[in-house]
Design an enzyme around this catalytic site. Sequence first.
Site, PDB file in Angstrom:
ATOM      1  N   ARG A 156      -1.989  -4.934   2.981  1.00 38.31           N
ATOM      2  CA  ARG A 156      -1.688  -4.215   4.215  1.00 38.31           C
ATOM      3  C   ARG A 156      -0.311  -4.513   4.816  1.00 38.31           C
ATOM      4  O   ARG A 156       0.354  -3.591   5.291  1.00 38.31           O
ATOM      5  CB  ARG A 156      -2.761  -4.538   5.246  1.00 38.31           C
ATOM      6  CG  ARG A 156      -2.483  -3.968   6.628  1.00 38.31           C
ATOM      7  CD  ARG A 156      -3.643  -4.262   7.576  1.00 38.31           C
ATOM      8  NE  ARG A 156      -3.417  -3.672   8.886  1.00 38.31           N
ATOM      9  CZ  ARG A 156      -2.888  -4.316   9.931  1.00 38.31           C
ATOM     10  NH1 ARG A 156      -2.553  -5.583   9.821  1.00 38.31           N
ATOM     11  NH2 ARG A 156      -2.722  -3.706  11.077  1.00 38.31           N
ATOM     12  N   SER A 177      -4.796   4.689   5.829  1.00 37.70           N
ATOM     13  CA  SER A 177      -4.651   3.266   5.514  1.00 37.70           C
ATOM     14  C   SER A 177      -4.188   3.045   4.078  1.00 37.70           C
ATOM     15  O   SER A 177      -3.470   2.104   3.785  1.00 37.70           O
ATOM     16  CB  SER A 177      -5.987   2.537   5.718  1.00 37.70           C
ATOM     17  OG  SER A 177      -6.366   2.589   7.074  1.00 37.70           O
ATOM     18  N   ARG A 213       0.833  -1.217   0.000  1.00 40.75           N
ATOM     19  CA  ARG A 213       0.000   0.000   0.000  1.00 40.75           C
ATOM     20  C   ARG A 213       0.861   1.257   0.000  1.00 40.75           C
ATOM     21  O   ARG A 213       0.458   2.288  -0.550  1.00 40.75           O
ATOM     22  CB  ARG A 213      -0.983   0.007   1.164  1.00 40.75           C
ATOM     23  CG  ARG A 213      -0.343  -0.137   2.529  1.00 40.75           C
ATOM     24  CD  ARG A 213      -1.410  -0.249   3.616  1.00 40.75           C
ATOM     25  NE  ARG A 213      -0.832  -0.722   4.851  1.00 40.75           N
ATOM     26  CZ  ARG A 213      -1.185  -0.295   6.058  1.00 40.75           C
ATOM     27  NH1 ARG A 213      -2.124   0.610   6.188  1.00 40.75           N
ATOM     28  NH2 ARG A 213      -0.628  -0.798   7.141  1.00 40.75           N
ATOM     29  N   ASP A 252      -8.305  -8.041  11.464  1.00 41.57           N
ATOM     30  CA  ASP A 252      -9.685  -7.559  11.276  1.00 41.57           C
ATOM     31  C   ASP A 252     -10.649  -8.696  10.934  1.00 41.57           C
ATOM     32  O   ASP A 252     -11.855  -8.573  11.130  1.00 41.57           O
ATOM     33  CB  ASP A 252      -9.744  -6.486  10.190  1.00 41.57           C
ATOM     34  CG  ASP A 252      -9.381  -5.104  10.737  1.00 41.57           C
ATOM     35  OD1 ASP A 252      -9.261  -4.976  11.972  1.00 41.57           O
ATOM     36  OD2 ASP A 252      -9.218  -4.170   9.939  1.00 41.57           O
ATOM     37  N   PHE A 264     -14.450  -3.084  -0.080  1.00 44.57           N
ATOM     38  CA  PHE A 264     -15.386  -1.997  -0.380  1.00 44.57           C
ATOM     39  C   PHE A 264     -15.152  -1.427  -1.783  1.00 44.57           C
ATOM     40  O   PHE A 264     -15.906  -0.574  -2.245  1.00 44.57           O
ATOM     41  CB  PHE A 264     -15.253  -0.888   0.668  1.00 44.57           C
ATOM     42  CG  PHE A 264     -15.175  -1.398   2.089  1.00 44.57           C
ATOM     43  CD1 PHE A 264     -16.034  -2.409   2.499  1.00 44.57           C
ATOM     44  CD2 PHE A 264     -14.249  -0.901   2.977  1.00 44.57           C
ATOM     45  CE1 PHE A 264     -15.955  -2.910   3.793  1.00 44.57           C
ATOM     46  CE2 PHE A 264     -14.171  -1.394   4.271  1.00 44.57           C
ATOM     47  CZ  PHE A 264     -15.022  -2.404   4.683  1.00 44.57           C
ATOM     48  N   GLU A 280     -19.005   4.557  -0.539  1.00 43.46           N
ATOM     49  CA  GLU A 280     -18.200   4.060  -1.651  1.00 43.46           C
ATOM     50  C   GLU A 280     -18.956   4.059  -2.970  1.00 43.46           C
ATOM     51  O   GLU A 280     -18.369   4.287  -4.032  1.00 43.46           O
ATOM     52  CB  GLU A 280     -17.697   2.644  -1.344  1.00 43.46           C
ATOM     53  CG  GLU A 280     -16.737   2.566  -0.153  1.00 43.46           C
ATOM     54  CD  GLU A 280     -17.433   2.494   1.198  1.00 43.46           C
ATOM     55  OE1 GLU A 280     -18.684   2.435   1.238  1.00 43.46           O
ATOM     56  OE2 GLU A 280     -16.726   2.491   2.233  1.00 43.46           O
TER      57      GLU A 280
END
Lengths: 316, 280
Positions: free
Chosen positions: A170, A40, A13, A120, A86, A61
């Site tokens: 991530r 993020s 990222r 998560d 998303f 979104e």
Amino acid sequence: MAKYEYTEMKDTRSGFGDGLLEAGKRNKNVVALCADLTGSLKMNDFKDAFPDRFIQAGIAEANMMGVAAGLTIGGKIPFTGTFANFSTGRVYDQIRQSIAYSGKNVKIAASHAGLTLGEDGATHQILEDIGLMKMLPGMVVINPCDYEQTKAATIAIAEFDGPVYLRFGRPKWPVFTPANQKFEIGKAVTFQEGNNVTIIATGHCVWESLKAAEELEAEGLSVEVINIHTIKPLDNDAILKSAAKTGRVVTAEEHQMNGGLGDSVAQLLARNNPTPIEYVAVDDSFGESGKPEELFEKYGLGKSSIVAAVKRVMKR
Amino acid sequence: MASIQELENTASQVRRDILRMVHAVNSGHPGGSLGCADYFTALYFEIMDYSADFKMDGKNEDLCFLSNGHISPVWYSVLARSGFFPITELSTFRKIDSRLQGHPTTHEGLPGIRIASGSLGQGMSAAIGAAMAKKMNGDTKTVYCLHGDGELQEGQIWEAAMFASHNKVDNLICTVDYNKRQIDGDTDDVLSLGNLRAKFEAFGWDVMEMEGNNMEATVSGLKEAKAKTGNGKPICILMTTEMGAGVDFMMGSHKWHGVAPNDEQLKDALSQLTETAEDY
């Protein structure tokens, strides 16, 4: 000494964030939208450098995708930023109608893809996004393997005219491809040549495949490792050529077996040169909370699973 | 500048086109199309500044979007009669190999269309994006978008409404075709829209009402809306219309939302509408 070394651990990222900043410097029409995940997605540098070209979309979104599509009409090159979950499933119809069918020059930047999102858990660990996006006519699907490749891909897709899905992740992951590399959309990267088996990998699984190849070579196998960063359009020639040479194929990806890179490779081989193939992918399952490396191990995506898949395919 | 009478004449011909198009393929959506014939005629023959020599980017032109894409017949007729493509092409509507798809699309390259619509609730977002791009480009023209009232049941509309006011997208005029009917019945029976004026105002929009089946009121209403642009708020017009307007037996219910007239019904309907330009 290991054949492959990494220079540092860095998240893909951040490759996107740095690539976006560079793309923004090169072309004033590059604009960025983010659905409340600026940190993020590592979009803060772009936001600070080009505040007038950064649009905060909020946690909305569907609207973000539509606004991005509309921005292209005025010649803008919008990058939308949110988690992969998303960026795809939540907004599939918006992407299908307003972006893909309408042929809009939107770059869908999707972070935190796959199991390596980690703690998560399954609500956010999308493993279906490659399949969803590659089914859309005209959609380019890219899943780079490390920081440098993600950065190069981000710069490259800004210069490409058409809708693109850019998938990254991530966790901090080994950086093993060169800085300032040339990124060619749709072009496979052959990391090493071999004669007994071809490992075709994408995303975070590329590093695992290289480590698996080292282990297999120590056991006497000659392993070809191909990195497919562009799942669509697929580099048919590179795959067919390698499969014809080795006669054995293993695919590796951080995605469902259904609809992923392995499916694309199998379809290509089935139609042109039926070749034994084994998949390293998640087998019709949701993920769960855990550390990325634990999840790779439990769901069969890591080095040992790739080694095992190669051994299976060698027996066929 | 066209006179009100000239605009009414054009709208009459547009209504004839709509009926003949849907009749020819025994499919399509005449009800909402007829209801919006005056709006589209006013927009393209009086209000908007545009070139019929179509360019996708529409720089320094007013832009029109149709979010409720199923009323494509009215848009196709008005685009053709404004010179975007040959009027004879209306005969290809919904047929194989046509640029006039059931719902509008850029995919077949039909001049005048800038994004596909049909799956409801998406047009406002696209119109906002186009309007924001205009601002970034220093282009002072206006973006128009039409919505069905039933379409406001889609959640994306309210995401977009919140976003537009937050970002002060004040070069945008969104019109709601407020006929209070949708495919399954009256909006009040299907899913009540509540107080739309209060809702849009609460979302930070400048809201006005307009009679959409009265040419004089439509023209003056659209001019009033245009005058409201540039004041820091997006503009919403609640446009009262009658589904099926102009054809007596199609008005007063939702049943002509998506049903084409048969031969006899077409004859009856056309007898109520003067052929002011030539039928295609």
